[in-house]
Design a protein around this motif. Structure first.
Motif, short mmCIF file in Angstrom:
data_model
loop_
_atom_site.label_atom_id
_atom_site.label_comp_id
_atom_site.label_asym_id
_atom_site.label_seq_id
_atom_site.Cartn_x
_atom_site.Cartn_y
_atom_site.Cartn_z
N HIS A 55 0.85 -1.19 0.00
CA HIS A 55 0.00 0.00 0.00
C HIS A 55 0.89 1.24 0.00
O HIS A 55 1.27 1.75 1.06
N VAL B 25 -2.10 9.98 6.53
CA VAL B 25 -3.02 8.87 6.26
C VAL B 25 -3.44 8.26 7.59
O VAL B 25 -2.59 7.97 8.43
N GLU C 161 1.09 15.79 4.11
CA GLU C 161 0.25 14.64 3.84
C GLU C 161 0.14 13.73 5.07
O GLU C 161 1.10 13.57 5.83
N GLN D 131 0.22 4.18 -0.42
CA GLN D 131 -0.34 5.34 0.26
C GLN D 131 0.26 5.51 1.65
O GLN D 131 0.27 6.62 2.20
N LEU E 258 -8.15 1.73 3.20
CA LEU E 258 -7.43 2.69 2.37
C LEU E 258 -8.12 2.95 1.04
O LEU E 258 -8.12 4.08 0.54
N ASP E 259 -8.70 1.92 0.45
CA ASP E 259 -9.31 2.08 -0.86
C ASP E 259 -10.75 2.59 -0.80
O ASP E 259 -11.44 2.68 -1.82
#
Length: 562
Positions: free
Chosen positions: A121, A134, A132, A123, A233-234
């Motif tokens: 992943h 997450v 940024e 990301q 995440l998706d």
């Protein structure tokens, strides 16, 4: 006709109770979901403190190899309530990974499945700017959890990106128990579309795919469950939350309706019989109506009702008198209700103002502790960097002494920042953390020194915790530096409350104090600080040699220290 009305009313009432049952369950779902999202926000906030630390940046750039040894202890994971940390370089290559079992408080192997999830992943492992971030939920074949990733930057939140830092925690049974306690709502977690899911969970997953969010399903004759979903995440669901609820309200409504309709039917039959018998007894019927009117008012308190007066007799005069009394009572009630509403509005406005003031004060106090802790951590980092460049043993010792004193103060502010009360800290936890830090800083002997602590559940205010923490820091430092010139030993600390006084005992089985030691005329800065801090606590200091050094400090509990 009566049967038809009964069935219609039963259907209407039960539908209302079903709606109430569903709405109550959805509110519980939202409460749990908000609590879990707050937990994820807290994880993200903790990660921000680490990624904006210069020491983390130095490690990611390869200039501070001792960073892991200095900071990534098992106790750090336990204190932060996180299961794993993963650190990588700017290309996403792993530099460090560690997993801790929070139940046992010890390191366990880092799961290959989790490492595979992180690598697959991007990301999580590739950032182009320091802004940024997450934060999300994840599901592997074996585990469910939450994860946060941020780029490593300097303490001023400036770039460029120096590396990647990831923190996470598992949503295991202990975590579910903790969140259930916080939200006062029991719940169960499942992997979305996992294998061997219970049939209601499979149905909820199918309903979600069909476009129905947060479905409520009847899982058995006596219970229902609400479901909500946490995305990965998706953007697709990763975790399913189930909140079970017994159908107590619905079943009680069903029983009550049965009793109600039975009683209503019996009363209706009885009234019909009475009306037929008394149809020609108009006087008695008027008295009955008058009595029913008074009973109705006494039961429901509806003072707006009035009697319909017919005829010109004594009963009519009585009805006119009662209507006049009801007019007077109604006017008085309206005036009283108006005054009550005005007072209630003022109370609500003042309560809201006070709540805002208290909330603002708590936020400011928490921010002060947070900033003091961060500033002290910066000073510690500067001293640590300086100590690595010093070769002179005496200067290095002075730097380490300064580090230990600052560490004892910073630890107080850190624990206050993490505390719910913002006024007191658990002194046992504080002593354990302080001793662990001092052993890492000062003990360089080949043979280990055994440390033990006896301390009950004692909470100290900041005015007492800081001088007492400095006092303990000086005594532990003195023992580690001077008590064991050769070989191993034992260092023991006791702290307890007795007869309105706190008693602190620090003792070791080392070489003890020199013969004819005079604490009042000692040139040692550490001993001078011990004497000064004891006076600051309004305490008494006793030093003796009993199979080693024995120091006992007694000071009153509950007094304010400045």
């Amino acid at each position: 006709m009566l049967t038809f009305l009964g069935l219609a009313m039963r259907f209407s009432v039960l539908s209302s109770y079903r709606d109430m049952e569903n709405n109550a369950l959805k509110e519980r779902l939202m409460q749990i979901k908000n609590t879990i999202n707050n937990e994820l926000d807290g994880l993200n906030s903790t990660l921000a403190d680490w990624t904006g630390w210069d020491d983390t940046k130095d490690y990611a750039l390869g200039t501070y190899p001792e960073y892991i040894q200095d900071n990534m202890m098992d106790a750090s994971f336990t204190n932060l309530s996180i299961n794993f940390i993963w650190i990588g370089d700017t290309e996403g290559r792993e530099l460090f990974a560690k997993m801790v079992d929070l139940t046992k408080g010890e390191e366990i192997p880092f799961p290959g499945e989790l490492r595979h999830y992180i690598r697959n992943h991007p990301q999580l492992t590739h950032f182009t700017t320091v802004k940024e971030k997450v934060k999300t939920f994840f599901a592997t074949q074996e585990d469910l959890g939450m994860i946060a990733a941020q780029p490593v930057r300097d303490s001023n939140d400036n770039g460029p990106v120096s590396g990647i830092f990831i923190m996470g925690k598992y949503m295991d049974s202990n975590w579910v128990k903790k969140i259930s306690t916080i939200s006062t709502q029991p719940f169960i977690v499942y992997k979305f579309d996992g294998s061997n899911l219970p049939l209601p969970v499979q149905k909820a997953c199918k309903d979600y795919k069909d476009g129905l969010t947060d479905p409520v399903l009847i899982t058995s004759k006596h219970s229902i469950s609400g479901f909500t979903f946490l995305s990965g995440l998706d953007g697709t669901p990763a975790v399913v939350l189930e909140v079970p609820q017994p159908r107590t309200l619905f079943e009680a409504a069903w029983r009550s309706l049965g009793y109600f309709f039975g009683v209503t039917t019996a009363i209706a039959i009885l009234l019909i019989v009475v009306m037929v018998i008394l149809i020609d007894r108009l006087v008695l019927l008027r008295l009955i109506n008058l009595n029913n009117f008074l009973n109705t008012i006494s039961v429901n308190g509806d003072i707006t009702q009035r009697l319909t007066v017919t005829g010109k007799d004594e009963i009519s005069d009585l009805m006119y008198t009662l209507n006049g009394m009801m007019d007077t009572i109604e006017q008085s009630d309206r005036a009283l209700q108006k005054a009550h509403d005005q007072l209630e509005l003022k109370v609500q406005e003042r309560t809201a103002e006070l709540a805002d003031i208290i909330n603002e004060k708590n936020i400011l106090i928490k921010e002060v502790h947070h900033r003091v802790k961060n500033n002290l951590q910066i000073i510690l980092s500067l001293l640590n960097m300086q100590s690595r460049k010093v070769n002179d043993e005496q200067t290095l010792s002075l730097l380490h002494d300064s580090q230990s004193r600052i560490e004892s103060m910073a630890l107080v502010h850190e624990m206050l920042y993490q505390s719910d009360t913002l006024e007191k800290i658990n002194f046992k936890n504080y002593l354990e953390s302080l001793a662990s830090n001092l052993f890492q800083l000062f003990w360089r002997g080949e043979n280990p020194v055994t440390f033990s602590l006896e301390c009950g559940t004692i909470e100290l205010e900041i005015e007492t915790a800081i001088p007492c923490g400095l006092l303990v820091s000086e005594l532990i430092t003195n023992s580690l530096k001077h008590a064991f010139p050769v070989g191993s030993g034992v260092l023991h600390i006791q702290f307890f409350l007795e007869s309105g006084n706190y008693i602190l005992i620090v003792e070791d089985n080392g070489i003890g104090f020199p013969p004819h030691f005079d604490r009042d005329n000692s040139s040692s800065l550490g001993m001078q600080l011990v004497s000064s801090l004891t006076r600051q606590l309004d305490g008494e200091l006793v030093i003796s040699n009993t199979d080693g050094a024995h120091i006992e400090v007694t000071f009153p509990a509950g007094s304010n220290k400045t």
